[in-house]
Enzyme design. Structure first.
Site, PDB file in Angstrom:
ATOM      1  N   CYS A   1      -2.983   0.317   7.242  1.00 34.28           N
ATOM      2  CA  CYS A   1      -3.004  -0.380   8.529  1.00 34.28           C
ATOM      3  C   CYS A   1      -3.617   0.516   9.597  1.00 34.28           C
ATOM      4  O   CYS A   1      -4.221   0.043  10.553  1.00 34.28           O
ATOM      5  CB  CYS A   1      -1.600  -0.814   8.922  1.00 34.28           C
ATOM      6  SG  CYS A   1      -0.423   0.518   8.927  1.00 34.28           S
TER       7      CYS A   1
ATOM      8  N   ASN B   1       0.793  -1.234   0.000  1.00 36.18           N
ATOM      9  CA  ASN B   1       0.000   0.000   0.000  1.00 36.18           C
ATOM     10  C   ASN B   1       0.822   1.280   0.000  1.00 36.18           C
ATOM     11  O   ASN B   1       0.338   2.335  -0.388  1.00 36.18           O
ATOM     12  CB  ASN B   1      -1.007  -0.011   1.155  1.00 36.18           C
ATOM     13  CG  ASN B   1      -0.366  -0.087   2.516  1.00 36.18           C
ATOM     14  OD1 ASN B   1       0.824  -0.375   2.637  1.00 36.18           O
ATOM     15  ND2 ASN B   1      -1.133   0.169   3.551  1.00 36.18           N
TER      16      ASN B   1
ATOM     17  N   GLU C   1       5.657  -4.168  11.653  1.00 32.38           N
ATOM     18  CA  GLU C   1       4.483  -3.294  11.682  1.00 32.38           C
ATOM     19  C   GLU C   1       3.381  -4.052  10.972  1.00 32.38           C
ATOM     20  O   GLU C   1       3.459  -4.301   9.770  1.00 32.38           O
ATOM     21  CB  GLU C   1       4.779  -1.969  10.973  1.00 32.38           C
ATOM     22  CG  GLU C   1       3.675  -0.953  11.171  1.00 32.38           C
ATOM     23  CD  GLU C   1       3.299  -0.217   9.904  1.00 32.38           C
ATOM     24  OE1 GLU C   1       2.089  -0.131   9.632  1.00 32.38           O
ATOM     25  OE2 GLU C   1       4.206   0.253   9.195  1.00 32.38           O
TER      26      GLU C   1
HETATM   27  O1  G3H Z   1      -0.518   0.872   6.136  1.00 30.19           O
HETATM   28  C1  G3H Z   1       0.254   1.204   7.040  1.00 30.19           C
HETATM   29  C2  G3H Z   1       0.865   2.548   7.016  1.00 30.19           C
HETATM   30  O2  G3H Z   1       1.946   2.580   7.916  1.00 30.19           O
HETATM   31  C3  G3H Z   1      -0.117   3.624   7.315  1.00 30.19           C
HETATM   32  O3  G3H Z   1       0.416   4.865   7.063  1.00 30.19           O
HETATM   33  O4  G3H Z   1      -1.157   6.276   8.390  1.00 30.19           O
HETATM   34  O5  G3H Z   1       0.363   7.290   6.705  1.00 30.19           O
HETATM   35  O6  G3H Z   1      -1.563   5.902   5.982  1.00 30.19           O
HETATM   36  P1  G3H Z   1      -0.540   6.139   7.043  1.00 30.19           P
END
Ligand code: G3H
Length: 479
Positions: free
Chosen positions: A287, A157, A253
């Site tokens: 996430c 993503n 993570e």
């Molecule tokens: O999908 C996991 C990412 O660490 C989320 O990052 O909060 O900048 O969208 P974000």
């Protein structure tokens, strides 16, 4: 149409795999074949790791200022390729062009900030006489040293930003990197490494290994030449990885089920705005998306009314038209989300809006009266469905929030700061946002998952710390 077969990058050269096999990458929204990447062999992984080990021996001796110059150049090259990379990110992972361009710019900023943080980090010294019986003539110098070869595995993503969030701290700290991109995201990763190649990074320091996780994943994770793993992805894969990895540092993570807790005294309009953006941007494929709302029943109807209006205003469709809700990454993901919606409806949830599907595109779906026997109350959809669970007290909200296997982030919406802290203090999560959506950025904030959401921490300084270890040299003075 002319479809490129991308090479993999090893020891500063672009190569075809001896497997003579390539993996086809299809766009999640147009379903067109957009490129192929090499399915490399285990022997090639061995080679890549030995090149990394060799390159790291010199790199760790290069001055911090000199290492910094390569990374600054990388950030500049990335910005020079911003449109080209963003176009690939859009096609490959179905993110709108605007968001893909922001991802590239965010990455350049992240690299520069990481360099600056590293330049300003310093060790410490301790005198022996502060401990009972210790002597002033003993002085410990404590500095941070690199770990060796870091295995960086980012998710689909954020194929550029979350890759650089691993590569930049690893490199500036004197490590070499084996970069295993997500298969869907591999072309974006290759483009990012083209920028690093243009920056003139010494050969062997970063090697990109492409191939099916099922074929090369375990081999990489269990490889004796890997000294640290930084992984972002699903909880199941992360848990398996942690079991298989040797005794080396891990930063994981993983998934989340971030709750948005809405108290009776919240500014409902603002809370709804944050919840909608938190839950539905990039179709909830983050996430940190808000993945459930725990609302006090006395304001639930009012909140629902605003949420419904706002959800129905969301733009839905192709990322090429800049839509917020876009097709999911693959059919399996869309089927999974559809299954969660179906289960909730069968068990008595109320459909407020949504539940329409065209191929991988799931329209934004709001479910009210979700109860704890429904899968959507607990499972991570990674898609545009938001369950609303009505609660009668803060205690009930906290209990349901904490009953989750995940512990990434949580949002609390209230005008009472004391109440916000009282709830925040009891929430089992890496971060709690007060009156804001759950999110990782700004990227220098520590980013931490607890329970099934991970271990270790990211965020610029934390990334640097996780990719180095402390080393103590003790001076024994004679006078
Ligand atoms: O999908 C996991 C990412 O660490 C989320 O990052 O909060 O900048 O969208 P974000």
């Amino acid at each position: 149409m002319n479809v490129t077969t991308y090479k993999f990058y090893m020891n500063g050269e672009w190569k075809e795999s001896s497997s003579q096999q390539a993996i086809e990458i299809y766009s999640p929204y147009s379903l067109d074949l957009i490129g192929r990447v090499q399915a490399i062999t285990r022997e090639e992984i061995d080679e890549a790791i030995s090149f990394a080990q060799e390159a790291q021996k010199n790199w760790k001796e290069v001055s911090l200022q000199d290492r910094a110059q390569y990374l600054y150049k990388w950030a500049n090259e990335l910005m020079g390729m911003q449109d080209e990379i963003a176009e690939i990110v859009m096609k490959e992972v179905g993110k709108s062009l605007k968001d893909a361009k922001s991802e590239v710019a965010r990455t350049a900023d992240l690299i520069r900030y990481t360099v600056e943080e590293a330049l300003h980090m310093h060790g410490e010294s301790m005198k022996g006489d502060s401990f009972p019986g210790g002597s002033k003539s003993k002085v410990a110098m404590i500095e941070r040293v690199p770990l060796g070869v870091v295995l960086a595995i980012p998710p689909f993503n954020y194929p550029v930003n979350l890759a650089a969030a691993k590569l930049a701290p690893a490199l500036i700290s004197g490590n070499a990197v084996i970069f295993k991109p997500a298969t869907q995201g591999a072309i974006s990763g290759i483009k990012m490494i083209e920028a690093l190649h243009k920056a003139g990074l010494p050969k062997g320091l970063v090697n990109i290994v492409t191939g099916r996780g099922a074929v090369i994943g375990d081999y990489l994770v269990e490889h004796k030449g890997i000294n640290m793993i930084s992984f972002t992805g699903g909880t199941n894969t992360g848990t398996q990885l942690a079991k298989k990895a040797a005794m080396i540092p891990l930063v994981l993570e993983l998934g989340g089920k971030d709750p948005g807790i809405v108290c009776e005294d919240a500014d409902l309009q603002e809370a709804a705005k944050q919840i909608i953006s938190g839950a539905f941007s990039y179709s909830g494929q983050r996430c940190t998306a808000i993945k459930r709302v725990l609302v006090h029943e006395s304001v639930a109807n009012k909140l629902l009314k605003i949420l419904k209006e706002e959800v129905e205003k969301l733009s839905v469709g192709s990322p090429e038209e800049g839509n917020t809700v876009v097709p999911l990454i693959d059919t399996g993901s869309a089927d999974f989300v559809q299954g969660l919606i179906g289960d909730a409806l069968e068990k008595g949830a109320t459909l407020v809006t949504g539940n329409k599907r065209e191929d991988n595109l799931i329209h934004p779906t709001l479910l009210d009266h979700v109860t704890i026997d429904m899968r959507v109350a607990w499972e991570e959809p990674f898609g545009p469905v938001l369950p609303i669970i009505r609660v009668s007290s803060d205690e009930e909200a906290i209990r349901i929030a904490n009953e989750s296997e995940f512990g990434l982030q949580a949002s609390i919406f209230t005008k009472d700061i004391n109440r916000a802290f009282a709830i925040a203090n009891q929430i089992e999560a890496g971060s709690v946002q007060i009156n804001g959506r759950t999110e990782r950025g700004p990227d220098h904030f520590p980013f931490i998952g607890v329970k099934g959401s991970g271990m270790g921490a990211q965020g610029v300084r934390k990334g640097l710390e996780s990719m180095t270890r402390e080393k103590v040299t003790v001076l024994n003075l004679t006078k």
